[in-house]
Design a protein around this motif. Structure first.
Motif, PDB file in Angstrom:
ATOM      1  N   ASP A   1       0.596  -1.125  -0.196  1.00 33.14           N
ATOM      2  CA  ASP A   1       0.145   0.099  -0.116  1.00 33.14           C
ATOM      3  C   ASP A   1       0.730   1.311   0.000  1.00 33.14           C
ATOM      4  O   ASP A   1       0.368   2.037  -0.508  1.00 33.14           O
ATOM      5  N   ARG A   2       2.048   1.025   0.745  1.00 34.01           N
ATOM      6  CA  ARG A   2       2.876   2.345   0.849  1.00 34.01           C
ATOM      7  C   ARG A   2       3.351   2.367  -0.359  1.00 34.01           C
ATOM      8  O   ARG A   2       3.599   3.713  -0.958  1.00 34.01           O
ATOM      9  N   THR A   3       4.020   1.634  -1.076  1.00 39.02           N
ATOM     10  CA  THR A   3       4.776   1.735  -2.339  1.00 39.02           C
ATOM     11  C   THR A   3       3.874   2.443  -3.286  1.00 39.02           C
ATOM     12  O   THR A   3       4.204   3.021  -4.281  1.00 39.02           O
ATOM     13  N   PHE A   4       2.480   1.797  -3.430  1.00 41.59           N
ATOM     14  CA  PHE A   4       1.440   2.208  -4.698  1.00 41.59           C
ATOM     15  C   PHE A   4       1.263   3.624  -4.214  1.00 41.59           C
ATOM     16  O   PHE A   4       1.049   4.345  -4.949  1.00 41.59           O
ATOM     17  N   MET A   5       0.993   4.154  -2.988  1.00 40.41           N
ATOM     18  CA  MET A   5       0.480   5.432  -2.623  1.00 40.41           C
ATOM     19  C   MET A   5       1.895   6.392  -3.061  1.00 40.41           C
ATOM     20  O   MET A   5       1.620   7.505  -3.515  1.00 40.41           O
ATOM     21  N   ASN A   6       3.080   5.959  -2.785  1.00 40.43           N
ATOM     22  CA  ASN A   6       4.163   6.727  -3.373  1.00 40.43           C
ATOM     23  C   ASN A   6       4.413   6.969  -4.655  1.00 40.43           C
ATOM     24  O   ASN A   6       5.177   7.757  -5.056  1.00 40.43           O
ATOM     25  N   SER A   7       3.958   5.940  -5.337  1.00 41.33           N
ATOM     26  CA  SER A   7       4.028   5.978  -6.913  1.00 41.33           C
ATOM     27  C   SER A   7       3.038   7.051  -7.566  1.00 41.33           C
ATOM     28  O   SER A   7       3.180   7.421  -8.629  1.00 41.33           O
ATOM     29  N   LEU A   8       2.120   7.624  -6.926  1.00 32.06           N
ATOM     30  CA  LEU A   8       1.188   8.506  -7.189  1.00 32.06           C
ATOM     31  C   LEU A   8       1.633   9.856  -7.098  1.00 32.06           C
ATOM     32  O   LEU A   8       2.231  10.306  -6.156  1.00 32.06           O
ATOM     33  N   ASN A   9       1.259  10.687  -8.050  1.00 32.26           N
ATOM     34  CA  ASN A   9       1.692  12.146  -7.962  1.00 32.26           C
ATOM     35  C   ASN A   9       0.540  12.878  -7.033  1.00 32.26           C
ATOM     36  O   ASN A   9      -0.398  12.157  -6.626  1.00 32.26           O
ATOM     37  N   ARG A  10       0.697  14.191  -6.651  1.00 29.70           N
ATOM     38  CA  ARG A  10      -0.233  14.801  -5.698  1.00 29.70           C
ATOM     39  C   ARG A  10      -1.654  14.903  -6.480  1.00 29.70           C
ATOM     40  O   ARG A  10      -2.455  14.388  -5.485  1.00 29.70           O
ATOM     41  N   VAL A  11      -1.886  14.920  -7.637  1.00 30.88           N
ATOM     42  CA  VAL A  11      -3.201  15.214  -8.238  1.00 30.88           C
ATOM     43  C   VAL A  11      -3.794  13.702  -8.106  1.00 30.88           C
ATOM     44  O   VAL A  11      -5.132  13.480  -7.578  1.00 30.88           O
ATOM     45  N   GLN A  12      -2.972  12.545  -8.366  1.00 29.49           N
ATOM     46  CA  GLN A  12      -3.646  11.315  -8.617  1.00 29.49           C
ATOM     47  C   GLN A  12      -3.751  10.673  -7.179  1.00 29.49           C
ATOM     48  O   GLN A  12      -5.090  10.050  -6.746  1.00 29.49           O
ATOM     49  N   LEU A  13      -2.850  10.993  -6.234  1.00 28.12           N
ATOM     50  CA  LEU A  13      -3.201  11.068  -4.832  1.00 28.12           C
ATOM     51  C   LEU A  13      -4.413  11.435  -4.111  1.00 28.12           C
ATOM     52  O   LEU A  13      -5.319  10.671  -3.557  1.00 28.12           O
ATOM     53  N   VAL A  14      -4.643  12.764  -4.322  1.00 25.16           N
ATOM     54  CA  VAL A  14      -5.850  13.400  -3.852  1.00 25.16           C
ATOM     55  C   VAL A  14      -7.066  12.698  -4.345  1.00 25.16           C
ATOM     56  O   VAL A  14      -7.975  12.450  -3.622  1.00 25.16           O
ATOM     57  N   ASP A  15      -7.114  12.323  -5.676  1.00 25.16           N
ATOM     58  CA  ASP A  15      -8.257  11.611  -6.401  1.00 25.16           C
ATOM     59  C   ASP A  15      -8.545  10.253  -6.028  1.00 25.16           C
ATOM     60  O   ASP A  15      -9.528   9.995  -5.567  1.00 25.16           O
ATOM     61  N   CYS A  16      -7.441   9.642  -5.712  1.00 22.98           N
ATOM     62  CA  CYS A  16      -7.524   8.324  -5.231  1.00 22.98           C
ATOM     63  C   CYS A  16      -8.212   8.244  -3.777  1.00 22.98           C
ATOM     64  O   CYS A  16      -9.030   7.491  -3.474  1.00 22.98           O
ATOM     65  N   ILE A  17      -7.756   8.925  -2.869  1.00 20.89           N
ATOM     66  CA  ILE A  17      -8.090   9.290  -1.549  1.00 20.89           C
ATOM     67  C   ILE A  17      -9.698   9.675  -1.503  1.00 20.89           C
ATOM     68  O   ILE A  17     -10.434   9.110  -0.954  1.00 20.89           O
ATOM     69  N   ALA A  18      -9.976  10.585  -2.440  1.00 22.41           N
ATOM     70  CA  ALA A  18     -11.433  11.225  -2.624  1.00 22.41           C
ATOM     71  C   ALA A  18     -12.068   9.939  -3.096  1.00 22.41           C
ATOM     72  O   ALA A  18     -13.349   9.964  -2.323  1.00 22.41           O
ATOM     73  N   GLY A  19     -11.830   9.398  -4.006  1.00 26.36           N
ATOM     74  CA  GLY A  19     -12.563   8.326  -4.758  1.00 26.36           C
ATOM     75  C   GLY A  19     -12.898   7.219  -3.554  1.00 26.36           C
ATOM     76  O   GLY A  19     -14.013   6.595  -3.509  1.00 26.36           O
ATOM     77  N   TYR A  20     -11.853   6.796  -2.700  1.00 26.71           N
ATOM     78  CA  TYR A  20     -12.018   5.857  -1.952  1.00 26.71           C
ATOM     79  C   TYR A  20     -12.922   6.129  -0.596  1.00 26.71           C
ATOM     80  O   TYR A  20     -13.767   5.500  -0.308  1.00 26.71           O
ATOM     81  N   ASN A  21     -12.845   7.471  -0.089  1.00 25.14           N
ATOM     82  CA  ASN A  21     -13.863   7.971   0.705  1.00 25.14           C
ATOM     83  C   ASN A  21     -15.083   8.169   0.449  1.00 25.14           C
ATOM     84  O   ASN A  21     -15.885   7.790   0.937  1.00 25.14           O
ATOM     85  N   ASP A  22     -15.225   8.332  -1.261  1.00 26.09           N
ATOM     86  CA  ASP A  22     -16.513   8.493  -1.460  1.00 26.09           C
ATOM     87  C   ASP A  22     -17.152   7.102  -1.558  1.00 26.09           C
ATOM     88  O   ASP A  22     -18.463   6.955  -1.184  1.00 26.09           O
ATOM     89  N   LEU A  23     -16.546   6.165  -2.061  1.00 26.89           N
ATOM     90  CA  LEU A  23     -17.083   4.897  -2.100  1.00 26.89           C
ATOM     91  C   LEU A  23     -17.414   4.234  -0.680  1.00 26.89           C
ATOM     92  O   LEU A  23     -18.443   3.820  -0.552  1.00 26.89           O
ATOM     93  N   LYS A  24     -16.423   4.388   0.245  1.00 25.52           N
ATOM     94  CA  LYS A  24     -16.670   3.959   1.706  1.00 25.52           C
ATOM     95  C   LYS A  24     -17.869   4.671   2.103  1.00 25.52           C
ATOM     96  O   LYS A  24     -18.547   3.806   2.857  1.00 25.52           O
TER      97      LYS A  24
END
Length: 390
Positions: free
Chosen positions: A323-346
């Motif tokens: 999980d840490r490696t995956f998160m570190n591979s994302l740029n800032r925009v992708q990371l924000v979108d990923c977190i937002a998408g996860y929180n939205d789904l959750k």
């Protein structure tokens, strides 16, 4: 998250909550809480058995491992179905890379075993991972489990011809598995740490000198306590130090095995996880353990629960690192979108399923599909860009 991803998630969720039955149209009878508990249990059990194993490298190069997950291949050695000594044990990696699609018997874990894959027990197979192996692993031991049979009833598990639902418990000495109803004694209602079957208790008479349900107070605890009070390292006087050392040596050589001996020969259940520390370690008892090939009882790393804890810890570490490696591979925009998408789904999934948990209603396949269809519709509404004429 793509529509294809949502479809995969839907399939995984519905597969987890679908009951095995002849009629797939039958309604699911699990509540949401039961689904979550079963999923957690499945992940935990898998990690416990396989979490510490390497799925890419044959374990043979590590020698006789104290404990590892093993499998028996009845495709490569069909005669093993009738003769345990002709059976062979293969490691997790070889089950994937050398025996994929074969008829494998899961052996759970075995102690002091070295992978047999590709040796003389397999006349028509070479190990794809490591081919410089001895012809025979002389220290390996095999029981009826390698034929796919268990217990004193010598039946497979699960047994399609057995209408009685029953749990199985593994003996820590012979490592065979037994139906609770075939142990010859009542299983204690309270939790127990380990079990030794009647056959092994009969074979190892010294066990009859120890409390049937695991010593809650070790018989030699008082002597050990006195020895600690007379620690020679805390004394300055040389004569006193020599005297105390002699007393300690005398205490060590003194047999602490309880004098009383149980007259009831049956399976023993040990309540205390530290019951093995109650076993006497005087010279005579140590010789007995060696002669009867049970010296592993004194090995602090032998208990299965320690192996399982190590597996769980390793699996957890792998997941966290991934999980840490995956998160570190994302740029800032992708990371924000990923977190937002996860929180939205959750948030929406929790809100949608809350009504099922509160009313204790079952979750049906169509309910899950309805949720993800709704999520897809919401996503399309957000990403559709209106076109204006200028």
């Amino acid at each position: 998250m793509s529509e294809e991803d949502n479809t995969d998630i839907t399939t995984n969720v519905t597969n987890e909550i679908r009951e095995d039955s002849l009629d797939e149209s039958d309604a699911v009878t699990l509540t949401l809480n039961e689904v979550l508990e079963l999923e957690d249990e499945l992940i935990e059990n898998t990690a416990a058995v396989l979490g510490a194993a390497n799925d890419k490298t044959c374990s043979y190069i590590e020698g006789y491992l104290k404990r590892q997950a093993l499998y028996s291949c009845l495709t490569c050695i069909p005669e093993a179905k009738n003769d345990a000594e002709k059976g062979a044990g293969i490691c997790l990696a070889c089950s994937y890379h050398c025996h994929d699609g074969h008829d494998l018997v899961e052996l759970y874990t075995k102690r002091n075993f070295r992978c047999d894959c590709g040796n003389s027990k397999f006349p028509n197979l070479e190990c794809n991972l490591y081919n410089e192996k001895n012809e025979v692993n002389e220290l390996n031991s095999y029981n009826q489990n390698f034929t796919g049979m268990y217990c004193v009833c010598h039946r497979p598990y699960p047994d399609p011809e057995d209408p009685v639902p029953d749990e199985m418990i593994q003996c820590i000495i012979c490592e065979d598995w037994y139906h609770t109803r075939h142990l010859g004694t009542e299983v204690p209602s309270n939790n127990f740490a380990e079990m030794i079957c009647e056959s092994c208790v009969t074979k190892h008479e010294f066990l009859l000198h120890y409390d049937e349900f695991g010593l809650k107070q070790f018989p030699h605890a008082a002597e050990e306590s006195k020895a600690e009070e007379k620690d020679p390292l805390s004394l300055d006087d040389e004569n006193t130090e020599e005297s105390t050392t002699e007393e300690k040596e005398e205490l060590t050589s003194y047999c602490k095995k309880p004098v009383d001996k149980s007259q009831k020969v049956c399976a023993k259940f040990w309540v205390d996880v530290n019951w093995r520390k109650a076993l006497c370690t005087c010279d005579e008892c140590l010789k007995t353990y060696e002669n009867e090939d049970v010296a592993f009882l004194l090995d602090s790393e032998d208990p299965v629960h320690l192996y399982e804890e190590k597996g769980k810890a390793k699996a957890k570490e792998i997941v966290e690192n991934h999980d840490r490696t995956f998160m570190n591979s994302l740029n800032r925009v992708q990371l924000v979108d990923c977190i937002a998408g996860y929180n939205d789904l959750k948030e929406h999934l929790a809100e949608y399923l809350k009504k099922f948990a509160e009313s204790k209603k079952i979750v049906r396949e169509e309910d899950i599909r309805e949720f993800f269809d709704g999520m897809n519709a919401r996503k399309k509404q957000r990403v559709d860009v209106p076109h204006f004429c200028r």
